[in-house]
Design a protein around this motif. Structure first.
Motif, PDB file in Angstrom:
ATOM      1  N   VAL A 123       0.821  -1.212   0.000  1.00  0.00           N
ATOM      2  CA  VAL A 123       0.000   0.000   0.000  1.00  0.00           C
ATOM      3  C   VAL A 123       0.859   1.268   0.000  1.00  0.00           C
ATOM      4  O   VAL A 123       0.396   2.340  -0.381  1.00  0.00           O
ATOM      5  N   VAL A 142      -3.303   5.412   4.089  1.00  0.00           N
ATOM      6  CA  VAL A 142      -3.749   6.304   3.026  1.00  0.00           C
ATOM      7  C   VAL A 142      -4.399   7.547   3.636  1.00  0.00           C
ATOM      8  O   VAL A 142      -5.108   7.458   4.632  1.00  0.00           O
ATOM      9  N   SER A 185      -3.846  -4.618   3.101  1.00  0.00           N
ATOM     10  CA  SER A 185      -4.733  -3.508   3.466  1.00  0.00           C
ATOM     11  C   SER A 185      -4.090  -2.640   4.547  1.00  0.00           C
ATOM     12  O   SER A 185      -3.510  -3.152   5.498  1.00  0.00           O
ATOM     13  N   GLY A 221      -5.803  -0.875   6.490  1.00  0.00           N
ATOM     14  CA  GLY A 221      -6.697  -1.003   7.631  1.00  0.00           C
ATOM     15  C   GLY A 221      -7.572   0.192   7.910  1.00  0.00           C
ATOM     16  O   GLY A 221      -8.358   0.187   8.850  1.00  0.00           O
ATOM     17  N   LYS A 222      -7.452   1.216   7.068  1.00  0.00           N
ATOM     18  CA  LYS A 222      -8.183   2.449   7.363  1.00  0.00           C
ATOM     19  C   LYS A 222      -9.692   2.309   7.126  1.00  0.00           C
ATOM     20  O   LYS A 222     -10.479   2.901   7.838  1.00  0.00           O
ATOM     21  N   CYS A 223     -10.076   1.536   6.089  1.00  0.00           N
ATOM     22  CA  CYS A 223     -11.524   1.386   5.882  1.00  0.00           C
ATOM     23  C   CYS A 223     -11.982  -0.060   6.036  1.00  0.00           C
ATOM     24  O   CYS A 223     -11.324  -0.989   5.582  1.00  0.00           O
ATOM     25  N   LEU A 281     -11.455   3.731   0.356  1.00  0.00           N
ATOM     26  CA  LEU A 281     -10.781   5.022   0.214  1.00  0.00           C
ATOM     27  C   LEU A 281      -9.780   5.015  -0.941  1.00  0.00           C
ATOM     28  O   LEU A 281      -9.598   6.009  -1.627  1.00  0.00           O
ATOM     29  N   CYS A 282      -9.086   3.897  -1.148  1.00  0.00           N
ATOM     30  CA  CYS A 282      -8.102   3.866  -2.238  1.00  0.00           C
ATOM     31  C   CYS A 282      -8.336   2.652  -3.126  1.00  0.00           C
ATOM     32  O   CYS A 282      -9.197   1.824  -2.874  1.00  0.00           O
TER      33      CYS A 282
END
Ligand code: FMN
Ligand code: SF4
Ligand code: FES
Lengths: 165, 518
Positions: free
Chosen positions: B269, B287, B440, B442-444, B486-487
């Motif tokens: 990422v 991100v 990932s 892990g933000k979303c 998000l990305c």
């Protein structure tokens, strides 16, 4: 472990931390370079590293721990004397890396993500080594080898397996 | 004069024994009392011929390959030092059709020069773009890039000139140039080959960018899987400083530019531009929300021109020969050339630089020579782990951003991975989800949790208890990931998954698997 060997180990850790911090003093965003430096010297990041680096960079221990845990490269346990990585990404799969992973596990007697009980070898996956035309690819202690057949694999790790036997 | 011999030091060549071949040649020459000069060059990109040894003769450079250490004595016996005939001989390198038909702008010097020699680089046209740029106003440099039609080579294909213009127009005492050398996509190695084979031209592109946008410092974020590139870049940067290319007074112009090389730490990422910036700042590679754009507030909050290695590598030729010459190549809105990377199950894997518009079939069948296994080709994945799997009948597609987008596919960084008929596409779909789960940030939630659930659902589809229900569930999950991530890691993992399901339903257990939801 005797008291003196514990001592000399922690002296070694301290020295590595001090050296790494000094080397990157004043650099913006220096945390990753510092952690890399320490791991290049020690092979992993012992628990004492976290408070020392946090203190030097004026960060919380949780922040440093958070960074260490985020990146696949940083080790919080000592690796085996040899580290063997097999590429599992698509282009190597297209050239037989799944079978090579199975062969590696059987031949080395250790599963992916594990270090053999005798400490001789750690086996890990890696996701692309940029040699996707010549797979399947393996690294042994960081040295890249392409077109790795089972026989070539055995030859590449010969010194490792001998040591463990 | 000593006969000059080239043996690549590119990581791909080294992975199949180039160092041992080089040593064997030196040893054999000294045993025979012949004086040679050994140069370690980059790779010509004909990777199936590595180790490709070249000898400088009156007729030009003559190629032999793939050379193994045990072939070396017989090469000397055959008189290879004067281009003598040998079963491994291919004649004059530059006349090999595989190479001669290419249009090398970015890779013009890769495999030709000694990557660390500033003099050799200049003798082969290196630095011409920079010298032009030094005589131009910043806005003129940016205008030239805009006019060339160059789009980012890292994957998203965003117009480079527009990005640079934003950085130029954003007021700021301190601005940065950042090179994305994270090259995480499977099937790609053009960044690596350029950095190892012609690092000075890559630095030249960063320099021109700095002059254009008004930045005096650049960072290179290099993935840790590329130790050879790290060694070469470190040496190249030192040599560039010594030659006055980098430093407080670039080629005596009074303008400053220098670079810092940083190593990643194994996170796919971190190739995403904002995660990369977080990582450069010493943080977890998570991100960022946008806006602001990195061009406005990027590294340490400063205006930042962030581009892929090959994007920077494309810049010198645009300045040197003019944006018109660049824009004359390609098709539609895909201008210029792309170094395509032929990977996976191909007989002739390697790097082919051509203008956009070449068909997938020409690359795979003609340059690639078909599958390495000799078995029928079943699927092709273009553009890395987030690219769709294409069936055989898609090989007519021209390599063009828009033509690919129209088919739900991506050109991305130009990596082409070929699979023969032994591939199980449900297995590949599962792997795509697994990879997303592993990488990932892990933000979303849809990405972090959805990908793990995706692996389980694909397993259930394959087990076949209630295939119809589970297939519908998989499509729903893909839909959520696509729309709520998000990305592009979470947002595009559905592409390989659904393309596998749609084009190869039989691999998921039944021909009916794809009917649902179509
Ligand atoms: C998950 C993910 C991984 C990415 N990896 C890379 C990469 O390794 N290299 C790269 O240049 N761009 C990568 N990108 C694209 C970057 O975000 C960005 O668009 C690009 O570096 C901009 O440079 P360019 O305009 O020159 O292409 C990635 C994007 C995503 C979402
Ligand atoms: S989609 Fe995945 S990788 Fe991208 S920001 Fe969200 S959690 Fe992170
Ligand atoms: S996929 Fe294994 S090296 Fe790229």
């Amino acid at each position: 472990m005797t008291a003196s060997s514990t001592n000399s180990a922690s002296v070694r850790v301290d020295a590595a931390v001090v050296r790494a911090i000094a080397a990157h003093a004043g650099e913006a965003g220096a945390l990753l370079p510092i952690l890399h430096d320490i791991q290049d010297t020690l092979g992993w990041l012992p628990p004492e590293v976290t408070p020392a680096v946090a203190h030097a960079l004026n960060l919380s221990k949780a922040e440093v721990r958070g960074v260490i845990s985020f990146y696949h490269d940083f080790r919080t346990a000592p690796p085996g004397r040899a580290v063997v990585k097999v590429c599992r990404a698509e282009a190597c799969q297209a050239r037989g890396s799944d079978a090579l992973v199975a062969h590696a596990e059987a031949h080395l007697g250790v599963g992916m993500h594990h270090t053999r009980a005798d400490g001789a070898v750690t086996l890990e996956p890696v996701y692309c080594l940029g040699n996707c035309a010549l797979g399947p690819n393996v690294t042994v202690n960081g040295e890249l080898a392409g077109r790795v057949s089972p026989a070539r694999f055995d030859a590449l790790v010969a010194s490792v397996t001998k040591e463990g036997a | 004069m000593n006969t000059r011999i080239y043996v690549p030091a590119d990581a791909a060549a080294r992975s199949v024994g180039a160092d041992v071949v080089a040593e064997a040649i030196v040893a054999e020459a000294s045993r025979r009392g012949v004086a040679i000069e050994l140069v370690r060059n980059g790779s010509r990109g004909m990777l199936w011929l590595e180790t490709l040894v070249e000898v400088v003769t009156g007729a030009g450079r003559v190629a032999y390959g793939p050379v193994a250490p045990e072939d070396v004595a017989s090469l000397f016996d055959a008189g290879f030092l004067t281009g003598g005939a040998h079963p491994l001989g291919h004649g004059v390198t530059e006349q090999l059709p595989w190479l001669a038909k290419q249009d090398r702008l970015v890779f013009a010097r890769v495999g030709v020069i000694d990557p660390l020699s500033v003099a050799d680089w200049q003798a082969h046209g290196g630095g011409r773009g920079l010298r032009k740029a030094l005589g131009m106003a910043p806005a003129e440099i940016v205008a030239a890039i805009t006019k060339s039609g160059l789009r980012g080579r890292g994957g998203a294909g965003f117009p480079t000139g527009i990005k640079w213009q934003t950085v130029l127009d954003t007021p700021g005492e301190q601005k940065f140039v950042v090179a994305n050398a994270d090259e995480g996509d499977s099937g790609t190695f053009s960044d690596r080959m350029l950095m190892e084979g012609d690092p000075l031209s890559f630095l030249e592109g960063m320099l021109i960018c700095g002059l254009g946008v008004g930045a005096d410092h650049g960072y290179i974020y290099l993935r840790s899987e590329y130790p050879d590139a790290e060694r070469v870049l470190t040496a190249a940067i030192a040599n560039a400083r010594a030659a006055g290319l980098l430093g407080p007074n670039v080629l005596g112009s009074g303008k400053a530019f220098d670079v810092t090389l940083r190593r990643g730490a194994g996170a796919y990422v971190c190739g995403e531009e904002t995660a990369l910036l977080e990582s450069l700042e010493g943080k977890r590679g998570e991100v960022r929300f946008r806006p602001p754009l990195p061009a406005v507030a990027g590294l340490f909050g400063k205006p930042t021109a962030l581009n892929n290695v090959v994007t920077f590598g494309s810049v010198p030729a645009i300045l040197a020969d003019g944006p018109e010459a660049y824009a004359a190549r390609g098709v539609g809105r895909s201008k210029g050339t792309l170094p395509f990377q032929l990977a996976g199950n191909l007989k002739q894997g390697g790097l082919v630089e051509l203008p956009f518009g070449v068909s997938l079939s020409e690359l795979v069948n003609e340059y690639g020579g078909g599958t390495a296994s000799g078995r029928p080709l079943r699927a092709v994945q273009v553009g890395g782990p987030l690219g769709a799997f294409l069936p055989n009948d898609a090989l007519v597609l021209p390599l063009d951003y828009e033509a690919f987008a129209a088919k739900g596919a991506i050109v991305g960084h130009g990596g082409i991975v070929v699979f023969d008929d032994t591939v199980n596409m449900a297995g590949m779909a599962r792997y795509a989800m697994e990879f997303c789960a592993i990488e990932s940030c892990g933000k979303c939630t849809p990405c972090r949790i959805g990908s793990t659930r995706g692996v389980e659902v694909i397993d259930r589809v394959r087990a076949g208890e209630d295939r119809e229900k589970d297939t519908a569930l998989l499509r729903e999950l893909c839909d959520t990931m696509t729309h709520a991530s998000l990305c592009a890691l979470g947002g595009m993992t559905a592409w390989p998954v659904l393309s596998a399901l749609d084009h190869f339903p039989e691999d998921f257990g039944s021909p009916g698997a794809a009917a649902e939801g179509n």
